[in-house]
Design a protein around this motif. Structure first.
Motif, PDB file in Angstrom:
ATOM      1  N   UNK A 106      17.824 -14.243  32.731  1.00  0.00           N
ATOM      2  CA  UNK A 106      16.170 -14.409  32.647  1.00  0.00           C
ATOM      3  C   UNK A 106      15.615 -15.400  31.712  1.00  0.00           C
ATOM      4  N   UNK A 107      16.203 -15.652  30.636  1.00  0.00           N
ATOM      5  CA  UNK A 107      15.727 -16.547  29.436  1.00  0.00           C
ATOM      6  C   UNK A 107      16.112 -18.165  30.133  1.00  0.00           C
ATOM      7  N   UNK A 108      17.168 -18.267  30.771  1.00  0.00           N
ATOM      8  CA  UNK A 108      17.650 -19.722  31.202  1.00  0.00           C
ATOM      9  C   UNK A 108      16.543 -20.004  32.512  1.00  0.00           C
ATOM     10  N   UNK A 109      16.073 -18.955  33.243  1.00  0.00           N
ATOM     11  CA  UNK A 109      15.191 -18.951  34.202  1.00  0.00           C
ATOM     12  C   UNK A 109      13.946 -19.514  33.933  1.00  0.00           C
ATOM     13  N   UNK A 110      13.422 -19.072  32.713  1.00  0.00           N
ATOM     14  CA  UNK A 110      12.128 -19.000  32.169  1.00  0.00           C
ATOM     15  C   UNK A 110      12.152 -20.296  31.448  1.00  0.00           C
ATOM     16  N   UNK A 116       8.296 -22.372  28.330  1.00  0.00           N
ATOM     17  CA  UNK A 116       8.240 -22.758  27.074  1.00  0.00           C
ATOM     18  C   UNK A 116       8.188 -24.314  26.842  1.00  0.00           C
ATOM     19  N   UNK A 117       7.528 -24.899  27.651  1.00  0.00           N
ATOM     20  CA  UNK A 117       7.452 -26.276  27.458  1.00  0.00           C
ATOM     21  C   UNK A 117       6.502 -26.606  26.433  1.00  0.00           C
ATOM     22  N   UNK A 118       5.538 -25.819  26.184  1.00  0.00           N
ATOM     23  CA  UNK A 118       4.472 -26.203  25.155  1.00  0.00           C
ATOM     24  C   UNK A 118       5.028 -25.949  23.718  1.00  0.00           C
ATOM     25  N   UNK A 119       6.155 -25.433  23.682  1.00  0.00           N
ATOM     26  CA  UNK A 119       6.627 -24.947  22.253  1.00  0.00           C
ATOM     27  C   UNK A 119       6.819 -26.043  21.316  1.00  0.00           C
ATOM     28  N   UNK A 120       6.319 -26.396  20.128  1.00  0.00           N
ATOM     29  CA  UNK A 120       6.269 -27.559  19.292  1.00  0.00           C
ATOM     30  C   UNK A 120       7.305 -27.443  18.125  1.00  0.00           C
ATOM     31  N   UNK A 121       7.109 -25.970  17.763  1.00  0.00           N
ATOM     32  CA  UNK A 121       7.999 -25.764  16.454  1.00  0.00           C
ATOM     33  C   UNK A 121       8.795 -24.356  16.627  1.00  0.00           C
ATOM     34  N   UNK A 122       9.706 -24.228  15.630  1.00  0.00           N
ATOM     35  CA  UNK A 122      10.504 -22.932  15.766  1.00  0.00           C
ATOM     36  C   UNK A 122       9.613 -21.426  15.635  1.00  0.00           C
ATOM     37  N   UNK A 143      17.178 -31.705  30.445  1.00  0.00           N
ATOM     38  CA  UNK A 143      16.804 -32.470  31.771  1.00  0.00           C
ATOM     39  C   UNK A 143      15.666 -31.991  32.510  1.00  0.00           C
ATOM     40  N   UNK A 144      15.488 -30.589  32.396  1.00  0.00           N
ATOM     41  CA  UNK A 144      14.308 -30.174  33.293  1.00  0.00           C
ATOM     42  C   UNK A 144      13.016 -30.478  32.423  1.00  0.00           C
ATOM     43  N   UNK A 145      13.048 -30.343  31.089  1.00  0.00           N
ATOM     44  CA  UNK A 145      12.018 -30.711  30.289  1.00  0.00           C
ATOM     45  C   UNK A 145      11.816 -32.159  30.372  1.00  0.00           C
TER      46      UNK A 145
END
Length: 148
Positions: A106-110, A116-122, A143-145
């Motif tokens: 599930x995590x990998x698929x998301x 989660x492309x918009x994550x800029x920091x932890x 690679x996907x990102x």
């Protein structure tokens, strides 16, 4: 005085001759196991897990049916092929394989879908969005990102 109406239905008799009200009989025990497995096979993983804690009878059917877990595990296989194949080679049951890899899948698929492309920091990482992933999986995510 209130009049009590009794339903007119036949009683089911046990081997000792005592009658049992059919309305009080556990319907799950009247179905053949194969029919119960067929019904449970229509459930998603979360519902299947919830059904397994409903009663001892359902738990026995669900826990004892590798077929139920196999079908769900095959959906995880598309995402976590190495992990699923490794678990199966190690002799793990389909249920153990699914439990070990479901959350990871599930995590990998998301991550691969760009959720989660918009994550800029932890600090921006949502809860339950991380789990241990191997280097190759993180490479796929990177690679996907980069392709987005």
């Amino acid at each position: 005085m209130q009049k009590v109406c009794k339903r007119n239905h036949s009683a089911i008799f046990s081997s000792d001759g005592r009658g049992q009200d059919p309305l009080q009989q556990n319907f799950t025990e009247t179905l053949p196991t194969e029919m119960s497995v067929r019904i449970f096979s229509e459930l998603d993983v979360r519902s299947l897990c919830r059904a397994s804690v409903t009663c001892k009878h359902w738990n026995g059917i669900i826990e004892g049916s590798d077929q139920l877990w196999r079908s769900h595990c095959l959906t995880v296989l598309a995402i976590c092929r190495r992990e699923v194949d490794g678990d199966r080679l190690d002799g793990c049951s389909w249920k153990v394989t699914l439990v070990r890899n479901y959350r990871k899948g599930c995590v990998k698929r998301r991550w691969l879908k760009g959720r989660y492309s918009n994550i800029r920091s932890a600090d921006d990482i949502p809860p339950n969005s991380m789990c241990p992933l191997d280097v190759e999986t993180w490479g796929e995510i990177l690679e996907a990102e980069l392709d987005r």
